[in-house]
Design a protein around this motif. Structure first.
Motif, PDB file in Angstrom:
ATOM      1  N   ASP A 126       0.817  -1.216   0.000  1.00 22.39           N
ATOM      2  CA  ASP A 126       0.000   0.000   0.000  1.00 22.39           C
ATOM      3  C   ASP A 126       0.852   1.269   0.000  1.00 22.39           C
ATOM      4  O   ASP A 126       0.434   2.302  -0.541  1.00 22.39           O
ATOM      5  CB  ASP A 126      -0.925   0.026   1.227  1.00 22.39           C
ATOM      6  N   ASN A 127       2.039   1.201   0.599  1.00 26.08           N
ATOM      7  CA  ASN A 127       2.804   2.427   0.833  1.00 26.08           C
ATOM      8  C   ASN A 127       4.044   2.594  -0.044  1.00 26.08           C
ATOM      9  O   ASN A 127       4.510   3.728  -0.227  1.00 26.08           O
ATOM     10  CB  ASN A 127       3.218   2.503   2.305  1.00 26.08           C
ATOM     11  N   LEU A 128       4.581   1.508  -0.567  1.00 29.44           N
ATOM     12  CA  LEU A 128       5.794   1.633  -1.370  1.00 29.44           C
ATOM     13  C   LEU A 128       5.628   2.525  -2.605  1.00 29.44           C
ATOM     14  O   LEU A 128       6.523   3.326  -2.904  1.00 29.44           O
ATOM     15  CB  LEU A 128       6.284   0.252  -1.795  1.00 29.44           C
ATOM     16  N   PRO A 129       4.530   2.420  -3.351  1.00 28.14           N
ATOM     17  CA  PRO A 129       4.414   3.278  -4.548  1.00 28.14           C
ATOM     18  C   PRO A 129       4.506   4.767  -4.225  1.00 28.14           C
ATOM     19  O   PRO A 129       5.170   5.522  -4.944  1.00 28.14           O
ATOM     20  CB  PRO A 129       3.036   2.901  -5.104  1.00 28.14           C
ATOM     21  N   ASN A 130       3.848   5.205  -3.150  1.00 30.63           N
ATOM     22  CA  ASN A 130       3.901   6.618  -2.786  1.00 30.63           C
ATOM     23  C   ASN A 130       5.310   7.023  -2.348  1.00 30.63           C
ATOM     24  O   ASN A 130       5.789   8.109  -2.683  1.00 30.63           O
ATOM     25  CB  ASN A 130       2.913   6.914  -1.660  1.00 30.63           C
ATOM     26  N   LEU A 131       5.959   6.143  -1.573  1.00 33.57           N
ATOM     27  CA  LEU A 131       7.315   6.442  -1.136  1.00 33.57           C
ATOM     28  C   LEU A 131       8.260   6.537  -2.328  1.00 33.57           C
ATOM     29  O   LEU A 131       9.092   7.450  -2.419  1.00 33.57           O
ATOM     30  CB  LEU A 131       7.799   5.353  -0.177  1.00 33.57           C
ATOM     31  N   ARG A 132       8.106   5.629  -3.273  1.00 31.17           N
ATOM     32  CA  ARG A 132       8.964   5.658  -4.445  1.00 31.17           C
ATOM     33  C   ARG A 132       8.746   6.940  -5.242  1.00 31.17           C
ATOM     34  O   ARG A 132       9.708   7.563  -5.740  1.00 31.17           O
ATOM     35  CB  ARG A 132       8.690   4.439  -5.330  1.00 31.17           C
ATOM     36  N   ALA A 133       7.496   7.340  -5.377  1.00 30.93           N
ATOM     37  CA  ALA A 133       7.191   8.563  -6.123  1.00 30.93           C
ATOM     38  C   ALA A 133       7.800   9.792  -5.450  1.00 30.93           C
ATOM     39  O   ALA A 133       8.319  10.693  -6.126  1.00 30.93           O
ATOM     40  CB  ALA A 133       5.682   8.728  -6.261  1.00 30.93           C
TER      41      ALA A 133
END
Length: 310
Positions: A126-133
């Motif tokens: 749930d959180n990795l995509p936002n962190l990567r962005a």
């Protein structure tokens, strides 16, 4: 001296023994959780539930003297339950006082529950995509940024395996080989991101008098195989740097598993003459500097998010 003169009494006029009783009343509990999340074992096992407030940690902020007197009581007399160690690892790297305080912990509980992995996996997805962005668009270009993005992509790949099988649902149409590959990937994730990482941190950091290990739910995520007879050998640090705990209690293991666990602990005694490869995973140790840079990058991105939201 005038008969009207009054003596001003303060908290520190109390005998040390009385002050220590007050500290224990405020700070010592049956169990203290070190989050990010509370193990599923406590939601499922009524015998382990207890109704009490958490320790009153605000007491430690009232004065330097109270902190000095009370912090050792809080750390040495509580049992701390660790599920996942990354938060403590980052704090240890960033704040020297946290590292010094952690050395005072003497009683630790480790719970090996596959449902915690399910929770962790979903949280990461749930959180990795936002962190990567955030890193992609806010961190200045550097080799550390590129390495961090590559590492996050690897994590996404590691965790984006087929959904965890629920026997109550209709069967999946997958080959035996595909099922086995998914099963093995989940176990590797447990080893690399959850239990193995926590065990590495524990072996490096603590000088324990008591270790409480709960392996009742120590299974693969499908529940088809037990891991209790091998999990205590996980982690990239193989020995207990400060010595084995004085007392180890294991809950939920069979006689056969207990024999293997006891043998595993016996093989983790640190002594002179060990070769480097018997102490730690040499390849992972080489990544230590890179991890510090990766942590610094995440910190700068986090600070940028905070400043934008002020």
């Amino acid at each position: 001296m005038s008969s009207n003169t009054r003596t001003t009494l303060t908290f520190f006029n109390l005998p040390v023994s009385v002050r220590e009783k007050i500290y224990r009343y405020a700070l010592v509990r049956k169990l203290v959780f070190i989050r990010p999340f509370v193990s599923m074992a406590y939601f499922q096992d009524s015998s382990r539930k207890f109704h009490t407030d958490g320790p009153i940690l605000s007491l430690l902020s009232t004065s330097k003297q109270i902190y000095k007197e009370a912090m050792p009581i809080y750390l040495t007399e509580n049992i701390f339950s660790i599920v996942h160690s990354d938060m403590l690892t980052a704090a240890r790297l960033e704040y020297p006082r946290v590292f010094e305080n952690l050395k005072l912990i003497r009683r630790l509980e480790l719970i090996f529950d596959s449902r915690d992995y399910v929770y962790l996996r979903q949280f990461i997805l749930d959180n990795l995509p936002n962190l990567r962005a955030e890193i992609e668009f806010t961190a200045p270009d550097s080799k550390h940024k590129r390495a961090a993005l590559e590492r996050l992509d690897e994590m996404c790949s590691d965790f984006d395996v087929d959904g965890i099988h629920d026997a109550s649902q209709s069967p999946r149409h997958a080959s035996v080989d595909e099922d086995q590959e998914t099963h093995d990937r989940h176990i590797e994730n447990m080893k690399d991101y959850l239990w193995g990482r926590t065990l590495t941190f524990v072996r490096q950091t603590f000088r324990l008098t008591h270790l409480y290990v709960d392996v009742r739910a120590c299974t693969c995520v499908n529940g088809c195989c037990r891991l209790a007879d091998e999990v205590m050998s996980w982690g990239w640090f193989y020995v207990w740097v400060h010595g084995l705990p004085d007392e180890i209690q294991v809950r939920g293991a069979s006689k056969q598993e207990m024999d293997v666990i006891a043998s595993t602990f016996d093989g983790q005694l640190f002594h002179e003459g060990l070769e480097k490869e018997e102490i730690y995973d040499l390849e992972r140790a080489e990544d230590a500097h890179g991890f510090k840079q990766y942590n610094a990058l995440l910190k700068s991105v986090r600070q940028g998010i905070i400043e934008r939201n002020l």
